[in-house]
Design a protein around this motif. Sequence first.
Motif, short mmCIF file in Angstrom:
data_model
loop_
_atom_site.label_atom_id
_atom_site.label_comp_id
_atom_site.label_asym_id
_atom_site.label_seq_id
_atom_site.Cartn_x
_atom_site.Cartn_y
_atom_site.Cartn_z
N ILE A 206 0.88 -1.17 0.00
CA ILE A 206 0.00 0.00 0.00
C ILE A 206 0.91 1.21 0.00
N TRP A 207 0.93 1.94 -1.12
CA TRP A 207 1.91 3.00 -1.31
C TRP A 207 1.29 4.38 -1.08
N PRO A 208 2.11 5.34 -0.65
CA PRO A 208 1.65 6.73 -0.66
C PRO A 208 1.44 7.19 -2.11
N ARG A 209 0.71 8.27 -2.27
CA ARG A 209 0.37 8.77 -3.61
C ARG A 209 1.63 9.13 -4.40
N GLU A 210 2.63 9.70 -3.74
CA GLU A 210 3.86 10.10 -4.43
C GLU A 210 5.06 9.39 -3.80
N SER A 211 5.93 8.87 -4.64
CA SER A 211 7.08 8.11 -4.17
C SER A 211 8.28 8.32 -5.09
N THR A 212 9.47 8.25 -4.50
CA THR A 212 10.71 8.24 -5.28
C THR A 212 11.60 7.15 -4.72
N TRP A 213 12.18 6.36 -5.63
CA TRP A 213 13.12 5.37 -5.12
C TRP A 213 14.30 5.19 -6.07
N ASN A 214 15.37 4.68 -5.49
CA ASN A 214 16.53 4.20 -6.25
C ASN A 214 16.66 2.71 -6.02
N TRP A 215 17.12 2.03 -7.06
CA TRP A 215 17.39 0.59 -6.95
C TRP A 215 18.64 0.30 -7.76
N GLY A 216 19.58 -0.38 -7.15
CA GLY A 216 20.77 -0.84 -7.84
C GLY A 216 20.90 -2.34 -7.68
N MET A 217 21.20 -3.04 -8.77
CA MET A 217 21.28 -4.50 -8.66
C MET A 217 22.16 -5.08 -9.76
N ALA A 218 22.69 -6.26 -9.47
CA ALA A 218 23.48 -7.02 -10.45
C ALA A 218 23.45 -8.48 -10.04
N SER A 219 23.53 -9.37 -11.02
CA SER A 219 23.62 -10.82 -10.78
C SER A 219 24.51 -11.41 -11.86
N GLN A 220 25.71 -11.76 -11.48
CA GLN A 220 26.70 -12.21 -12.47
C GLN A 220 27.61 -13.28 -11.86
N LEU A 221 28.31 -13.97 -12.74
CA LEU A 221 29.36 -14.88 -12.32
C LEU A 221 30.65 -14.07 -12.20
N VAL A 222 31.22 -14.04 -11.01
CA VAL A 222 32.44 -13.26 -10.74
C VAL A 222 33.50 -14.20 -10.19
N ARG A 223 34.56 -14.39 -10.97
CA ARG A 223 35.66 -15.27 -10.57
C ARG A 223 35.14 -16.62 -10.03
N GLY A 224 34.18 -17.19 -10.77
CA GLY A 224 33.68 -18.52 -10.45
C GLY A 224 32.59 -18.56 -9.40
N GLN A 225 32.20 -17.40 -8.85
CA GLN A 225 31.14 -17.36 -7.85
C GLN A 225 29.92 -16.61 -8.39
N LEU A 324 35.03 -7.89 -0.61
CA LEU A 324 34.59 -8.34 -1.93
C LEU A 324 34.94 -7.26 -2.94
N HIS A 325 35.82 -7.61 -3.88
CA HIS A 325 36.25 -6.64 -4.90
C HIS A 325 35.36 -6.80 -6.13
N ILE A 326 34.72 -5.72 -6.53
CA ILE A 326 33.82 -5.72 -7.69
C ILE A 326 34.52 -4.98 -8.82
N GLN A 327 34.67 -5.66 -9.97
CA GLN A 327 35.32 -5.05 -11.14
C GLN A 327 34.47 -5.32 -12.38
N GLN A 328 34.06 -4.24 -13.04
CA GLN A 328 33.34 -4.34 -14.32
C GLN A 328 32.20 -5.36 -14.24
N MET A 329 31.36 -5.24 -13.20
CA MET A 329 30.25 -6.17 -13.01
C MET A 329 28.99 -5.58 -13.65
N LEU A 330 28.47 -6.27 -14.65
CA LEU A 330 27.29 -5.80 -15.37
C LEU A 330 26.07 -5.75 -14.46
N GLY A 331 25.33 -4.63 -14.53
CA GLY A 331 24.13 -4.52 -13.71
C GLY A 331 23.29 -3.33 -14.13
N CYS A 332 22.32 -2.99 -13.29
CA CYS A 332 21.42 -1.86 -13.54
C CYS A 332 21.33 -0.97 -12.32
N ILE A 333 20.93 0.27 -12.55
CA ILE A 333 20.67 1.21 -11.46
C ILE A 333 19.58 2.16 -11.95
#
Length: 340
Positions: A206-225, A324-333
């Motif tokens: 149940i949301w208020p009438r006006e909202s602002t949000w940010n979302w950042g996410m990624a899901s990738q294989l990084v060095r075998g994990q 955790l070192h993150i390098q050139q990890m494809l994702g969205c924001i």
Amino acid sequence: MRQHAEREIVLPTALCDKKGNLNPEAIGFARQPIIDCNLSGHFMRKKKWNYWCVYGEEILFSATISHLDYAAVCFVYFLEYETQRYFEKTIVIPLGAKVKMPTQVLETVSYKTSEITIQLTYYNGVTHLTVISPNFDGEHLHAELTIEHPQDDESLNVVIPWNRQTFQFTAKHHTLPTSGIVKIGGRRFTFSPEESFAVLDYGRGIWPRESTWNWGMASQLVRGQRIGLNFGGQWTDGTGMTENAIFIDGIMTKIHEDVRFEYDRSNFMNPWTIRSKFSDQINLTFTPFFERVANTNARVILSSVHQMVGYYDGIIRLEDGTTLHIQQMLGCIEEHVAKW
């Protein structure tokens, strides 16, 4: 100064009480989708969506079924990384009577017309995602993707409490191995479970009438994990709860601290930063290479989305002392401003 640790929920719990208001026992986070989203009442204020984003080796593919109480909105889009060919198809269904949104995270939901078919069928630990559209950027689209939910994987399931009358349950399921094909006209894109991963964003609230949000996410294989990143800003600030978490091979580390998104609203293509509010736990830079703009102006719905596709770089300090070192990890924001 540090934020308090959030309460962990370990038993199945109803999101709402009998009056349709927030059940206080549901405030917290869970590692499994054990919250029943029994929304009721709150005429025209209920918001429900199942958003899927799949990172393939050549394309990003996304399908969503949503219901905003007074309308259902379904949309499908794809981006070819190398050529930056992009197309999005949106269908708005007034009142949305034929769209039934389930109360459990992993339940089947579908929508079908002559213009587009979206089927999200869950069975026995697998989601089958089917999208068919006879006119998608002037071509025929047919997507058949099989998304695995590994049995021992954890997910982020969290209730954000603005107050008893306005609240949101969000489930973020990351690094789900995906196989199958997306065919657009004469082009055929293949997804392999070793390299292709899906993200589910399931929302009920149940949301208020006006909202602002940010979302950042990624899901990738990084060095075998299998690495998943999930960060949220603005909409959760000050509630005592966050949607911030890291996933490593299906195990979630919950981040209890708010994060700050810093970016240039005059040019969303400039680099973004995500930093933890009180500590040095999160320090990431996101460099976009593509901007998706989705604006809706339909009287009762005013929505503006700037979703960037690009790469994360930086460090995340985990509670066990490792970095955790993150390098050139494809994702969205993204930034999403809604009046709905």
